[in-house]
Design a protein around this motif. Structure first.
Motif, PDB file in Angstrom:
ATOM      1  N   ARG A  82       4.560   0.528   1.404  1.00 32.56           N
ATOM      2  CA  ARG A  82       4.921  -0.361   2.500  1.00 32.56           C
ATOM      3  C   ARG A  82       4.277  -1.730   2.287  1.00 32.56           C
ATOM      4  O   ARG A  82       3.166  -1.838   1.777  1.00 32.56           O
ATOM      5  CB  ARG A  82       4.514   0.225   3.853  1.00 32.56           C
ATOM      6  N   GLU A  83       5.017  -2.748   2.657  1.00 34.74           N
ATOM      7  CA  GLU A  83       4.540  -4.125   2.562  1.00 34.74           C
ATOM      8  C   GLU A  83       3.776  -4.470   3.840  1.00 34.74           C
ATOM      9  O   GLU A  83       4.242  -4.191   4.944  1.00 34.74           O
ATOM     10  CB  GLU A  83       5.737  -5.061   2.393  1.00 34.74           C
ATOM     11  N   ILE A  84       2.600  -5.058   3.681  1.00 33.92           N
ATOM     12  CA  ILE A  84       1.809  -5.509   4.816  1.00 33.92           C
ATOM     13  C   ILE A  84       1.665  -7.029   4.718  1.00 33.92           C
ATOM     14  O   ILE A  84       1.167  -7.559   3.724  1.00 33.92           O
ATOM     15  CB  ILE A  84       0.409  -4.854   4.834  1.00 33.92           C
ATOM     16  N   ILE A  85       2.116  -7.705   5.751  1.00 36.62           N
ATOM     17  CA  ILE A  85       2.030  -9.167   5.806  1.00 36.62           C
ATOM     18  C   ILE A  85       0.857  -9.533   6.707  1.00 36.62           C
ATOM     19  O   ILE A  85       0.733  -9.013   7.823  1.00 36.62           O
ATOM     20  CB  ILE A  85       3.340  -9.760   6.348  1.00 36.62           C
ATOM     21  N   ALA A 131      13.820   0.424   0.775  1.00 35.47           N
ATOM     22  CA  ALA A 131      14.269   1.596   1.525  1.00 35.47           C
ATOM     23  C   ALA A 131      15.094   1.211   2.746  1.00 35.47           C
ATOM     24  O   ALA A 131      15.917   2.006   3.217  1.00 35.47           O
ATOM     25  CB  ALA A 131      13.064   2.432   1.952  1.00 35.47           C
ATOM     26  N   GLY A 132      14.899   0.009   3.261  1.00 34.29           N
ATOM     27  CA  GLY A 132      15.648  -0.420   4.433  1.00 34.29           C
ATOM     28  C   GLY A 132      17.094  -0.752   4.121  1.00 34.29           C
ATOM     29  O   GLY A 132      18.015  -0.286   4.791  1.00 34.29           O
ATOM     30  N   SER A 133      17.309  -1.541   3.080  1.00 35.76           N
ATOM     31  CA  SER A 133      18.662  -1.973   2.729  1.00 35.76           C
ATOM     32  C   SER A 133      19.319  -1.070   1.696  1.00 35.76           C
ATOM     33  O   SER A 133      20.541  -1.075   1.545  1.00 35.76           O
ATOM     34  CB  SER A 133      18.622  -3.402   2.176  1.00 35.76           C
ATOM     35  N   VAL A 184       0.985  -7.066   9.876  1.00 34.61           N
ATOM     36  CA  VAL A 184       2.207  -6.434  10.374  1.00 34.61           C
ATOM     37  C   VAL A 184       2.934  -5.793   9.200  1.00 34.61           C
ATOM     38  O   VAL A 184       2.852  -6.262   8.065  1.00 34.61           O
ATOM     39  CB  VAL A 184       3.135  -7.437  11.090  1.00 34.61           C
ATOM     40  N   GLN A 185       3.636  -4.736   9.493  1.00 30.91           N
ATOM     41  CA  GLN A 185       4.361  -4.016   8.450  1.00 30.91           C
ATOM     42  C   GLN A 185       5.659  -4.717   8.112  1.00 30.91           C
ATOM     43  O   GLN A 185       6.388  -5.172   8.996  1.00 30.91           O
ATOM     44  CB  GLN A 185       4.633  -2.588   8.917  1.00 30.91           C
ATOM     45  N   GLY A 186       5.940  -4.817   6.819  1.00 30.77           N
ATOM     46  CA  GLY A 186       7.177  -5.422   6.354  1.00 30.77           C
ATOM     47  C   GLY A 186       8.103  -4.373   5.766  1.00 30.77           C
ATOM     48  O   GLY A 186       8.393  -3.355   6.391  1.00 30.77           O
ATOM     49  N   ARG A 187       8.528  -4.592   4.539  1.00 26.87           N
ATOM     50  CA  ARG A 187       9.483  -3.705   3.883  1.00 26.87           C
ATOM     51  C   ARG A 187       8.873  -2.356   3.489  1.00 26.87           C
ATOM     52  O   ARG A 187       7.686  -2.265   3.206  1.00 26.87           O
ATOM     53  CB  ARG A 187      10.023  -4.386   2.624  1.00 26.87           C
ATOM     54  N   ILE A 237       0.836  -1.193   0.000  1.00 25.43           N
ATOM     55  CA  ILE A 237       0.000   0.000   0.000  1.00 25.43           C
ATOM     56  C   ILE A 237       0.874   1.247   0.000  1.00 25.43           C
ATOM     57  O   ILE A 237       2.062   1.190   0.342  1.00 25.43           O
ATOM     58  CB  ILE A 237      -0.943   0.033   1.220  1.00 25.43           C
ATOM     59  N   ARG A 238       0.292   2.362  -0.363  1.00 24.45           N
ATOM     60  CA  ARG A 238       1.013   3.631  -0.329  1.00 24.45           C
ATOM     61  C   ARG A 238       1.318   4.021   1.115  1.00 24.45           C
ATOM     62  O   ARG A 238       0.462   3.925   1.993  1.00 24.45           O
ATOM     63  CB  ARG A 238       0.171   4.733  -0.985  1.00 24.45           C
ATOM     64  N   SER A 239       2.519   4.477   1.359  1.00 29.04           N
ATOM     65  CA  SER A 239       2.917   4.890   2.707  1.00 29.04           C
ATOM     66  C   SER A 239       2.245   6.181   3.139  1.00 29.04           C
ATOM     67  O   SER A 239       2.271   6.534   4.317  1.00 29.04           O
ATOM     68  CB  SER A 239       4.437   5.063   2.776  1.00 29.04           C
ATOM     69  N   VAL A 240       1.631   6.884   2.197  1.00 27.53           N
ATOM     70  CA  VAL A 240       0.997   8.160   2.510  1.00 27.53           C
ATOM     71  C   VAL A 240      -0.209   7.976   3.423  1.00 27.53           C
ATOM     72  O   VAL A 240      -0.657   8.914   4.075  1.00 27.53           O
ATOM     73  CB  VAL A 240       0.584   8.886   1.207  1.00 27.53           C
ATOM     74  N   TYR A 241      -0.732   6.740   3.501  1.00 27.87           N
ATOM     75  CA  TYR A 241      -1.909   6.500   4.327  1.00 27.87           C
ATOM     76  C   TYR A 241      -1.489   6.091   5.735  1.00 27.87           C
ATOM     77  O   TYR A 241      -0.977   4.994   5.945  1.00 27.87           O
ATOM     78  CB  TYR A 241      -2.777   5.403   3.716  1.00 27.87           C
TER      79      TYR A 241
END
Length: 222
Positions: free
Chosen positions: A119-122, A211-213, A191-194, A4-8
């Motif tokens: 953002r990845e949501i698992i 963005a993490g690595s 839960v939030q992932g990458r 999903i978009r991180s803006v939310y």
């Protein structure tokens, strides 16, 4: 998983430990001091009280159903009701979102660059789904890459019949599978992932950055 978009941002009411049955009263009280709260929450009436979910991460499940518009239809909805789309793997979710993001970028003639953060949501899916997989040409019209007419008619009919949702082969990545959930309680434990960045080259999304690595991956269309 879904992307999903991180803006939310998370919505406080959904993340609260309060019983979802008490949300209308809490919302009424909140509006007296914060009139913009309804815009943040969306239309709560679109989700039956018995199918609402709350607690940590609940925003990732509820928002798809309370923030809907006929200006934003999807494969299995004309926009008058919500659908939570989930992919069976990271790569499938990536190609699904890249397709829709690229269409938006092209339609609005955006300049090239690192344009959007995701953002990845698992999460876990537990639902009784109508299965379009392995059905040959029976549901071919519902899996058309561009025309959602048949799929939206099917989605509406199943929702009216009380279905939890639909399992179907991904249209954007061969071999991938997706589900379209018609109620938020069909999924749990989000839960939030990458964190991801998408690069738009003016014609397509050609790069994805973790963005993490900091690792950058080139998007190769199948």
């Amino acid at each position: 998983m879904r992307i999903i978009r991180s803006v939310y941002p998370p919505i406080d009411l959904f993340e609260d430990i309060a019983d979802p049955a008490d949300w209308p009263l809490l919302l009424s009280a909140e509006q007296k001091t914060n009139p913009r709260i309804r815009a943040s929450i969306g239309n709560l009436d679109r989700v039956p009280p018995e199918r609402r979910v709350g607690g940590n991460g609940a925003s990732y499940l509820m928002a798809s159903f309370t923030h809907v518009s006929v200006d934003r239809p999807s494969r299995f909805s004309d926009g008058s009701y919500g659908v939570l789309y989930v992919a069976d793997r990271y790569e499938t979710g990536l190609f699904e979102t890249i397709h829709h993001h690229a269409r938006f970028m092209a339609r609005t003639a955006e300049a090239p660059g690192w344009t959007s953060q995701f953002r990845e949501i698992i999460l876990t899916v537990c639902a009784d789904l109508h299965d379009l997989r392995g059905q040959g040409d029976l549901f071919a019209a519902c899996l058309d890459p561009d025309d959602y007419t048949a799929a939206q008619l099917l989605g509406a009919a199943l929702r009216n019949a009380g279905s939890d949702g639909i399992a179907y082969p991904s249209v954007r990545q061969a071999g991938g599978e997706c589900v379209g959930l018609l109620y938020p309680d069909c999924a749990s434990s989000p839960v939030q992932g990458r964190h991801l960045d998408y690069h738009w080259d003016g014609k397509r999304v050609d790069l994805v950055r973790d963005a993490g690595s900091g690792a950058v991956f080139r998007v190769v269309e199948e």
